[in-house]
Design an enzyme around this catalytic site. Structure first.
Site, PDB file in Angstrom:
ATOM      1  N   THR A  10     -37.195   0.659 -15.199  1.00 16.05           N
ATOM      2  CA  THR A  10     -36.318  -0.497 -15.038  1.00 16.05           C
ATOM      3  C   THR A  10     -37.067  -1.819 -15.079  1.00 16.05           C
ATOM      4  O   THR A  10     -36.608  -2.778 -15.690  1.00 16.05           O
ATOM      5  CB  THR A  10     -35.567  -0.395 -13.688  1.00 16.05           C
ATOM      6  N   ILE A  12     -41.114  -4.034 -14.940  1.00 17.63           N
ATOM      7  CA  ILE A  12     -42.567  -4.068 -15.097  1.00 17.63           C
ATOM      8  C   ILE A  12     -43.122  -4.898 -13.947  1.00 17.63           C
ATOM      9  O   ILE A  12     -42.847  -6.102 -13.851  1.00 17.63           O
ATOM     10  CB  ILE A  12     -42.975  -4.676 -16.449  1.00 17.63           C
ATOM     11  N   ASP A  99     -47.316   6.872 -13.210  1.00 18.58           N
ATOM     12  CA  ASP A  99     -46.930   6.076 -12.054  1.00 18.58           C
ATOM     13  C   ASP A  99     -47.170   6.849 -10.760  1.00 18.58           C
ATOM     14  O   ASP A  99     -47.660   6.299  -9.759  1.00 18.58           O
ATOM     15  CB  ASP A  99     -45.475   5.616 -12.154  1.00 18.58           C
ATOM     16  N   ARG A 100     -46.857   8.145 -10.781  1.00 19.54           N
ATOM     17  CA  ARG A 100     -47.127   8.992  -9.614  1.00 19.54           C
ATOM     18  C   ARG A 100     -48.623   9.100  -9.377  1.00 19.54           C
ATOM     19  O   ARG A 100     -49.094   9.053  -8.234  1.00 19.54           O
ATOM     20  CB  ARG A 100     -46.513  10.380  -9.810  1.00 19.54           C
ATOM     21  N   THR A 122     -35.967   4.270  -9.828  1.00 15.84           N
ATOM     22  CA  THR A 122     -34.905   4.897 -10.612  1.00 15.84           C
ATOM     23  C   THR A 122     -34.788   6.370 -10.236  1.00 15.84           C
ATOM     24  O   THR A 122     -33.695   6.910 -10.084  1.00 15.84           O
ATOM     25  CB  THR A 122     -35.181   4.745 -12.112  1.00 15.84           C
TER      26      THR A 122
END
Length: 237
Positions: A10, A12, A99-100, A122
């Site tokens: 969604t 940055i 990202d994780r 999200t």
């Protein structure tokens, strides 16, 4: 100076770190990606620019175009088997969402003991980080917004709820919001119960972190932009 960018589904998120503290942080919607073009003018000479992107190769290309003056020092991060004090025990380490991965590395830098690393965006991800730095595995479930929309789109009578959390909801909109938050917090607490360690804690980040945290009955710490912390750590590792 290190610039870090976390490109999600969604938004940055970005941050500028001077080696001691964050000088600035911000975010733009994916639809407003052109706004990133102003960053190189404001911060013209970074030592490293670290990018974590889960929004696909087209978005990565558009980000690189907007940040063209930084191209010589731009590095797109990938998940790996080991980095930043974290051992990645995913079956295929390179397939763990970056990202994780960055959130796990950031969590390790902030807390030396066992930690439950929750990213509430999200999607909601719930990852287990053992006291020795091993990432043992984790869960993914729809985020709060996706749960709300799925009920509204998949039923004939339920609304896109804008209610509030109540322990005993007495209207439909509150019942939907409360049920979603109970489900999110319940999943977090179930995984936390399996986490070993006397100083274990839940580190929670993301746009919906505050909503979930209000329902938790376990030790937690809200950490804004946890993947940025991981990117910074990877830049100096």
């Amino acid at each position: 100076m290190i610039v870090c960018l976390d490109s999600g589904n969604t938004r940055i998120k970005w941050g500028v770190h001077d080696g001691t503290a964050w000088r600035a942080q911000g975010a733009v919607a994916q639809a407003d990606i052109a706004q990133l073009a102003g960053l190189p003018g404001e911060w013209p000479r970074p030592d490293k620019v670290m990018l974590a992107n889960v929004a696909g190769p087209d978005v990565a290309c558009r980000i690189a175009e907007r940040l063209a003056p930084w191209q010589p020092c731009l590095q797109e991060v990938r998940s790996s088997a080991w980095a930043g004090g974290v051992k990645n025990l995913y079956r295929f380490p390179e397939r763990l969402g970056v990202d994780r991965w960055c959130a796990l590395v950031g969590a390790r830098a902030l807390h030396a003991g066992a930690a439950l690393v929750v990213m509430a965006g999200t999607a909601t991800t719930i990852d287990t980080l053992a006291a020795d730095g091993s990432f043992a595995g984790g869960d993914i479930l729809p985020g709060i917004g996706l749960m709300r929309r799925s009920l509204a789109q998949g039923t004939a009578a339920l609304p896109l709820a804008t209610g509030r959390y109540e322990p005993l909801p007495r209207c439909t909109e509150d019942a939907i919001v409360s049920g979603i938050l109970e489900a999110q917090a319940g999943a977090v607490e179930r995984v936390f119960a399996r986490l070993a360690g006397p100083d274990r804690i839940c580190l929670i980040s993301g746009g919906h972190a505050g909503e979930i945290a209000e329902c938790l009955s376990i030790p937690f710490r809200l950490v804004p932009n946890l993947p940025l912390e991981g990117l910074r750590q990877l830049a100096v590792d």
